[in-house]
Write a protein that holds these residues in place. Structure first.
Motif, PDB file in Angstrom:
ATOM      1  N   SER A   1       0.780  -1.393  -0.059  1.00 49.03           N
ATOM      2  CA  SER A   1       0.081  -0.023  -0.165  1.00 49.03           C
ATOM      3  C   SER A   1       0.736   1.281  -0.024  1.00 49.03           C
ATOM      4  O   SER A   1       2.197   1.045  -0.148  1.00 49.03           O
ATOM      5  CB  SER A   1      -0.755  -0.152   1.336  1.00 49.03           C
ATOM      6  N   GLY A   2       0.182   2.369   0.006  1.00 49.36           N
ATOM      7  CA  GLY A   2       1.066   3.758   0.143  1.00 49.36           C
ATOM      8  C   GLY A   2       2.083   3.540   1.349  1.00 49.36           C
ATOM      9  O   GLY A   2       3.109   4.331   1.175  1.00 49.36           O
ATOM     10  N   THR A   3       1.746   3.032   2.482  1.00 50.45           N
ATOM     11  CA  THR A   3       2.439   3.066   3.490  1.00 50.45           C
ATOM     12  C   THR A   3       3.810   2.457   3.284  1.00 50.45           C
ATOM     13  O   THR A   3       4.874   2.707   3.665  1.00 50.45           O
ATOM     14  CB  THR A   3       1.838   2.385   4.989  1.00 50.45           C
TER      15      THR A   3
ATOM     16  N   MET B   1       6.006   4.738   1.475  1.00 52.64           N
ATOM     17  CA  MET B   1       6.609   5.557   2.412  1.00 52.64           C
ATOM     18  C   MET B   1       7.775   5.043   3.187  1.00 52.64           C
ATOM     19  O   MET B   1       8.842   5.581   3.197  1.00 52.64           O
ATOM     20  CB  MET B   1       5.533   6.135   3.419  1.00 52.64           C
TER      21      MET B   1
ATOM     22  N   PHE C   1      -1.230  12.083   7.823  1.00 52.90           N
ATOM     23  CA  PHE C   1      -0.115  11.167   7.039  1.00 52.90           C
ATOM     24  C   PHE C   1       1.286  11.787   7.171  1.00 52.90           C
ATOM     25  O   PHE C   1       2.192  11.090   7.166  1.00 52.90           O
ATOM     26  CB  PHE C   1      -0.803  11.006   5.517  1.00 52.90           C
TER      27      PHE C   1
ATOM     28  N   ARG D   1       2.403  10.528  10.252  1.00 52.54           N
ATOM     29  CA  ARG D   1       2.912   9.133  10.007  1.00 52.54           C
ATOM     30  C   ARG D   1       4.033   9.091   9.290  1.00 52.54           C
ATOM     31  O   ARG D   1       5.014   8.292   9.699  1.00 52.54           O
ATOM     32  CB  ARG D   1       1.921   8.385   9.111  1.00 52.54           C
TER      33      ARG D   1
ATOM     34  N   THR E   1       3.590  16.192   2.473  1.00 50.98           N
ATOM     35  CA  THR E   1       2.593  15.383   2.082  1.00 50.98           C
ATOM     36  C   THR E   1       1.881  16.367   0.938  1.00 50.98           C
ATOM     37  O   THR E   1       1.385  17.571   1.378  1.00 50.98           O
ATOM     38  CB  THR E   1       1.446  15.262   2.961  1.00 50.98           C
TER      39      THR E   1
ATOM     40  N   VAL F   1      -1.107  16.142  -0.785  1.00 48.37           N
ATOM     41  CA  VAL F   1      -2.399  16.320  -0.197  1.00 48.37           C
ATOM     42  C   VAL F   1      -2.657  15.529   1.171  1.00 48.37           C
ATOM     43  O   VAL F   1      -2.413  14.206   0.819  1.00 48.37           O
ATOM     44  CB  VAL F   1      -3.504  16.110  -1.383  1.00 48.37           C
TER      45      VAL F   1
ATOM     46  N   THR G   1      -4.757  13.477   3.088  1.00 48.58           N
ATOM     47  CA  THR G   1      -6.287  13.068   3.030  1.00 48.58           C
ATOM     48  C   THR G   1      -7.007  13.262   4.237  1.00 48.58           C
ATOM     49  O   THR G   1      -8.273  13.078   4.337  1.00 48.58           O
ATOM     50  CB  THR G   1      -6.160  11.578   2.696  1.00 48.58           C
TER      51      THR G   1
ATOM     52  N   ASP H   1       4.795  12.902  -0.556  1.00 49.19           N
ATOM     53  CA  ASP H   1       3.940  11.896  -0.251  1.00 49.19           C
ATOM     54  C   ASP H   1       2.812  12.227  -1.160  1.00 49.19           C
ATOM     55  O   ASP H   1       2.284  13.149  -1.021  1.00 49.19           O
ATOM     56  CB  ASP H   1       3.475  11.634   1.040  1.00 49.19           C
TER      57      ASP H   1
ATOM     58  N   VAL I   1       0.284  10.295  -2.156  1.00 47.96           N
ATOM     59  CA  VAL I   1      -0.727   9.105  -2.263  1.00 47.96           C
ATOM     60  C   VAL I   1      -2.028   9.518  -2.620  1.00 47.96           C
ATOM     61  O   VAL I   1      -2.816   9.124  -3.326  1.00 47.96           O
ATOM     62  CB  VAL I   1      -0.528   8.453  -0.872  1.00 47.96           C
ATOM     63  N   CYS I   2      -2.428  10.652  -2.124  1.00 48.95           N
ATOM     64  CA  CYS I   2      -3.813  11.385  -2.754  1.00 48.95           C
ATOM     65  C   CYS I   2      -3.726  12.238  -3.815  1.00 48.95           C
ATOM     66  O   CYS I   2      -4.760  12.725  -3.934  1.00 48.95           O
ATOM     67  CB  CYS I   2      -4.352  11.911  -1.321  1.00 48.95           C
TER      68      CYS I   2
ATOM     69  N   GLN J   1      -4.420   3.300  -5.253  1.00 48.10           N
ATOM     70  CA  GLN J   1      -5.985   3.302  -5.381  1.00 48.10           C
ATOM     71  C   GLN J   1      -6.538   4.617  -5.104  1.00 48.10           C
ATOM     72  O   GLN J   1      -7.744   4.739  -4.637  1.00 48.10           O
ATOM     73  CB  GLN J   1      -6.172   2.529  -3.873  1.00 48.10           C
ATOM     74  N   LYS J   2      -5.947   5.837  -5.400  1.00 48.53           N
ATOM     75  CA  LYS J   2      -6.738   6.849  -5.413  1.00 48.53           C
ATOM     76  C   LYS J   2      -6.838   7.685  -6.550  1.00 48.53           C
ATOM     77  O   LYS J   2      -7.515   7.005  -7.508  1.00 48.53           O
ATOM     78  CB  LYS J   2      -5.904   7.825  -4.189  1.00 48.53           C
TER      79      LYS J   2
HETATM   80  N1  PMP Z   1      -0.448   9.057   2.504  1.00 48.66           N
HETATM   81  C1  PMP Z   1      -1.481   9.718   2.427  1.00 48.66           C
HETATM   82  C2  PMP Z   1      -1.593  11.157   1.865  1.00 48.66           C
HETATM   83  C3  PMP Z   1      -2.817   8.963   2.348  1.00 48.66           C
HETATM   84  O1  PMP Z   1      -3.735   9.472   2.017  1.00 48.66           O
HETATM   85  C4  PMP Z   1      -2.545   7.577   2.546  1.00 48.66           C
HETATM   86  C5  PMP Z   1      -3.730   6.605   2.587  1.00 48.66           C
HETATM   87  N2  PMP Z   1      -4.804   6.964   2.960  1.00 48.66           N
HETATM   88  C6  PMP Z   1      -1.248   7.066   3.030  1.00 48.66           C
HETATM   89  C7  PMP Z   1      -0.311   7.917   2.800  1.00 48.66           C
HETATM   90  C8  PMP Z   1      -0.966   5.685   3.424  1.00 48.66           C
HETATM   91  O2  PMP Z   1      -1.442   4.757   2.231  1.00 48.66           O
HETATM   92  P1  PMP Z   1      -2.033   3.347   2.302  1.00 48.66           P
HETATM   93  O3  PMP Z   1      -3.318   3.513   3.284  1.00 48.66           O
HETATM   94  O4  PMP Z   1      -2.346   2.671   0.806  1.00 48.66           O
HETATM   95  O5  PMP Z   1      -1.193   2.400   3.353  1.00 48.66           O
END
Ligand code: PMP
Length: 390
Positions: A58-60, A63, A85, A88, A132, A134, A136, A161, A163-164, A186-187
């Motif tokens: 996933s996006g994490t 990261m 995020f 995170r 980041t 955007v 989310t 980042d 991801v969004c 997935q976004k």
């Molecule tokens: N960064 C951002 C900006 C996100 O929106 C998300 C997921 N909502 C993540 C990181 C983490 O991605 P994932 O849930 O796919 O691990």
């Protein structure tokens, strides 16, 4: 499904994803993977000497990969906090042993560039500035260009980042001279979840080469993947770890759709969608978590709950009208709020957007708010028509 990822996907992406799984060493997958990687460089608008990576996770995981390759114990790192995020990212950096400094404001805003510049300039030179694009959790968007410039001026790497944002907001890695831009599938790219994606520029790659600490975990090490990505781009089979083959097929198609739409048209469509939806939210008396227009994302709306409305009740009322929206996600925002995703394929489907406006309006009416679904729908339609006319 109008949550801020996963999102509705296009029929063509769905067909690609639904194919019988190909061999990961067979020509079909290799060619598709190679094309997907070239398309990544195009969608990212990355310089020719950049390196694209696509891997399961996933996006994490993306990261984690950026941190694992760039952070060595004791490195000073500056994180711009625009929401859940960014925090995170700060936590992942801390676990890698970095000395992390976080600069940010209350949720809903982006810190001023001068404030970030002061933090970067104070003390030992940081290795990277982490941003980041955007967030989310808050729907806050920052402008990457001045932050990437600031990083350059201080000889610091810039890591985004996205991801969004990738596939929805403007993405111009070479124009910004950014060093790493990572995302998940997935976004706004409009794919099912499951792929981590990133493009690594030459300065970030050089930082990995110059690493003195122990190498990163094997799966996260750019060195594990680089020969594989290079082989696929050259049309040769290669193996490090089994790729998510069907997601790769979907990636090729999804990125192709973005390129067919046009790299200027894609973010423009997201801007127009966001503006039309914001007109509808205003007609419903809803206000946004982002404090200013300039920091408001175009890929989702994060909205305050009207007084006296219970979050769970509203979400299920909206769902009863056929649309799923999401709850808020930031521990420092004391009152519950909600979020609506509007990214990827759905931005080309005005009837689905209108259904979303109507479902939110009717849901609000069901929980006792004095709102007019008709007024919200016409605010949305008028705004969309006026941008189409321009
Ligand atoms: N960064 C951002 C900006 C996100 O929106 C998300 C997921 N909502 C993540 C990181 C983490 O991605 P994932 O849930 O796919 O691990």
């Amino acid at each position: 499904m109008m949550i801020p990822g996963p999102v509705e996907i296009s029929p063509a992406v769905r067909r690609a994803f639904a194919a019988a799984p190909p061999s990961h060493r067979g020509p079909e997958l290799i060619e598709s993977f190679g094309r997907a990687l070239e398309r990544m460089l195009a969608v990212w608008q990355a310089a020719d000497d950049s390196r694209p990576f696509a891997f399961s996770g996933s996006g994490t995981v993306a990261m984690e990969m950026a941190v694992a390759n760039l952070a060595e114990p004791g490195d000073r790192m500056v994180v711009v906090d625009t929401g859940f995020f960014s925090r995170r990212m700060a936590e992942i950096l801390r676990r890698a042993g970095a000395e992390v400094e976080v600069v940010g404001r209350s949720p809903g805003d982006v810190p001023a560039i001068d404030e970030v510049a002061e933090t970067v300039a104070a003390g030992a030179s940081p290795k990277a500035l982490w941003l980041t694009h955007v967030d989310t959790s808050t729907g806050v968007r920052l402008d990457p260009a001045p932050f990437a410039r600031l990083a350059r001026e201080h000889g610091v790497l810039s890591v985004f980042d996205g991801v969004c944002s990738a596939g929805g907001e403007q993405l111009d890695m070479a124009g910004w001279d950014a060093d790493v831009y990572l995302t998940g599938s997935q976004k706004a790219l409009g794919l099912p979840p499951g792929l981590g994606l990133m493009v690594v520029g030459p300065r970030a790659w050089a930082a990995r080469e110059a690493r003195r600490a122990a190498p990163p975990p094997l799966y996260l090490d750019w060195h594990s993947w680089q020969p594989v990505m290079e082989a696929y781009r050259a049309g040769r089979p290669s193996y490090f770890a089994t790729p998510a083959t069907n997601l790769v097929l979907a990636l090729e198609v999804g990125l192709g759709e973005i390129l067919d739409q046009g790299l200027a048209e894609r973010p423009r469509r997201h801007v127009e969608t966001a503006r039309a939806l914001r007109a509808a939210w205003a007609a419903l008396g809803l206000s946004t978590i982002p404090l200013r227009d300039e920091v408001t994302a175009h890929v989702l709306s994060a909205l305050h709950l009207p007084d006296g409305v219970e979050l769970r009740e509203l979400l299920s009322a909206v769902r009863a009208h056929g649309v799923t929206v999401a709850s808020g996600l930031h521990p420092d925002i004391p009152r519950p709020y909600f979020r609506i995703g509007h990214m990827g394929w759905v931005t080309g489907q005005p009837e689905l957007l209108l259904r979303t406006v109507e479902a939110v309006a009717r849901g609000l009416a069901d929980v006792g708010q004095p709102v007019s679904a008709e007024r919200a729908a016409s605010a949305f339609e008028e705004r969309l028509a006026s941008s189409a006319a321009r």
